[in-house]
Design a protein around this motif. Structure first.
Motif, PDB file in Angstrom:
ATOM      1  N   THR A 102      -0.311   2.311   6.712  1.00  0.00           N
ATOM      2  CA  THR A 102       0.950   2.778   6.147  1.00  0.00           C
ATOM      3  C   THR A 102       1.828   3.436   7.174  1.00  0.00           C
ATOM      4  O   THR A 102       3.038   3.282   7.187  1.00  0.00           O
ATOM      5  N   GLU A 157       0.834  -1.206   0.000  1.00  0.00           N
ATOM      6  CA  GLU A 157       0.000   0.000   0.000  1.00  0.00           C
ATOM      7  C   GLU A 157       0.866   1.253   0.000  1.00  0.00           C
ATOM      8  O   GLU A 157       0.643   2.188  -0.781  1.00  0.00           O
ATOM      9  N   ARG A 205       0.979   3.637  -3.345  1.00  0.00           N
ATOM     10  CA  ARG A 205       0.423   4.985  -3.225  1.00  0.00           C
ATOM     11  C   ARG A 205       1.494   6.045  -3.501  1.00  0.00           C
ATOM     12  O   ARG A 205       1.230   7.052  -4.166  1.00  0.00           O
ATOM     13  N   ASN A 262      -4.943   3.231   9.513  1.00  0.00           N
ATOM     14  CA  ASN A 262      -3.895   3.845   8.705  1.00  0.00           C
ATOM     15  C   ASN A 262      -2.667   2.950   8.791  1.00  0.00           C
ATOM     16  O   ASN A 262      -1.716   3.227   9.506  1.00  0.00           O
ATOM     17  N   ARG A 300      -6.946   2.992   1.065  1.00  0.00           N
ATOM     18  CA  ARG A 300      -6.647   3.185   2.487  1.00  0.00           C
ATOM     19  C   ARG A 300      -7.936   3.117   3.288  1.00  0.00           C
ATOM     20  O   ARG A 300      -8.863   3.884   3.062  1.00  0.00           O
TER      21      ARG A 300
END
Length: 299
Positions: free
Chosen positions: A293, A9, A13, A291, A286
């Protein structure tokens, strides 16, 4: 498994934000100016200045993007590889952060010892400041701050004013020290001190008061189009200098205005559509309630 998904991810992104604009403008530069120079192939793999000075004069501003791209690839990859076996993510994060802070400094010391002495600012700029593998610690200081905020939030934010003053004092002293002309220091410890001082100042900025709506709108526009402007400005200036014979003041006025205008167009027509793809791809979407990341390595 969740750590690996978070890595995918994060990388996906980020790359949908950085790579489309970069490859578009790199290709434009190649077609317009440097198509016969074999070194431009290195630019497509971010190798133009990874271990040595830039292989071509094209897109000189991309030296810093190379630092970012390699850091944001190597750092999460090492985290994913090291977070197995029940090891504490917090400890792993700190250990790898320190690795990225210490190793580039040690490499700079080694290069400074092995190379012929650097005696001019242009030499220092090319051989140290703009070589990516020697500058990976520039971003690692931000990672260290993230760890400190996560593990010692009250201590960091409670002392944000003192940290800001100390960081500003160190930064001013370090910038003043460049007038000494001591290149062994400027090629090694100088970069570490700049990164550390900026990290010390950041917690204070989190608590800045709200701005006037107009100032907020201007700041938001600059922040969203700054990446396009970063990639465009060299091409705009080179084009003006090649095709316009005007007074320098007019050239730079056209350069400034043209960069801002084209950056806004590029952001809306090219950069933003790719960024929107992130929410339509299942692996990159997301979740609202997690969250991953930002927390997968320090949870």
């Amino acid at each position: 498994q969740q750590t690996q998904q978070a890595f995918v991810e994060h990388a996906g992104r980020r790359w949908l934000r950085t790579l489309p604009c970069y490859y578009l403008l790199l290709t434009v530069n190649v077609l317009l100016y440097d198509q016969d120079f074999p070194g431009h192939r290195d630019y497509y793999l971010f190798l133009q200045n990874f271990t040595s000075p830039m292989s071509a004069a094209m897109m000189p501003e991309s030296w810093s993007l190379t630092v970012e791209e390699w850091f944001y690839l190597l750092f999460p990859a090492l985290l994913v590889a090291a977070c197995g076996g029940g090891r504490s993510h917090m400890h792993v994060f700190l250990a790898i952060t320190m690795l990225f802070i210490v190793t580039p400094l040690a490499a700079r010391v080694g290069v400074a010892v092995l190379l012929d002495p650097v005696t001019t600012t242009p030499q220092w700029d090319v051989q140290f400041r703009k070589v990516a593998c020697l500058r990976l610690d520039a971003i690692a200081w931000g990672a260290l701050l993230a760890w400190l905020v996560t593990c010692h939030r009250e201590l960091v934010f409670g002392n944000r004013h003192a940290l800001f003053i100390a960081g500003a004092a160190v930064l001013l002293l370090v910038l003043y020290s460049t007038s000494w002309g001591h290149f062994p220091y400027q090629s090694t410890l100088y970069f570490s001190l700049v990164g550390a001082s900026l990290a010390m100042m950041l917690p204070r900025f989190i608590f800045l008061a709200s701005m006037h709506p107009l100032a907020t709108a201007i700041t938001r526009n600059i922040s969203t189009t700054s990446y396009s402007a970063y990639l465009l400005h060299g091409l705009v200036l080179a084009t003006l200098q090649r095709h316009l014979d005007t007074a320098p003041a007019l050239t730079y006025l056209l350069y400034f205005g043209g960069t801002l205008l084209m950056a806004n167009i590029l952001y809306r027509a090219w950069e933003r559509p790719f960024m929107k793809l992130r929410e339509s791809l299942p692996l990159l979407r997301r979740d609202d309630d997690a969250n991953r990341t930002s927390t997968f390595v320090i949870r």
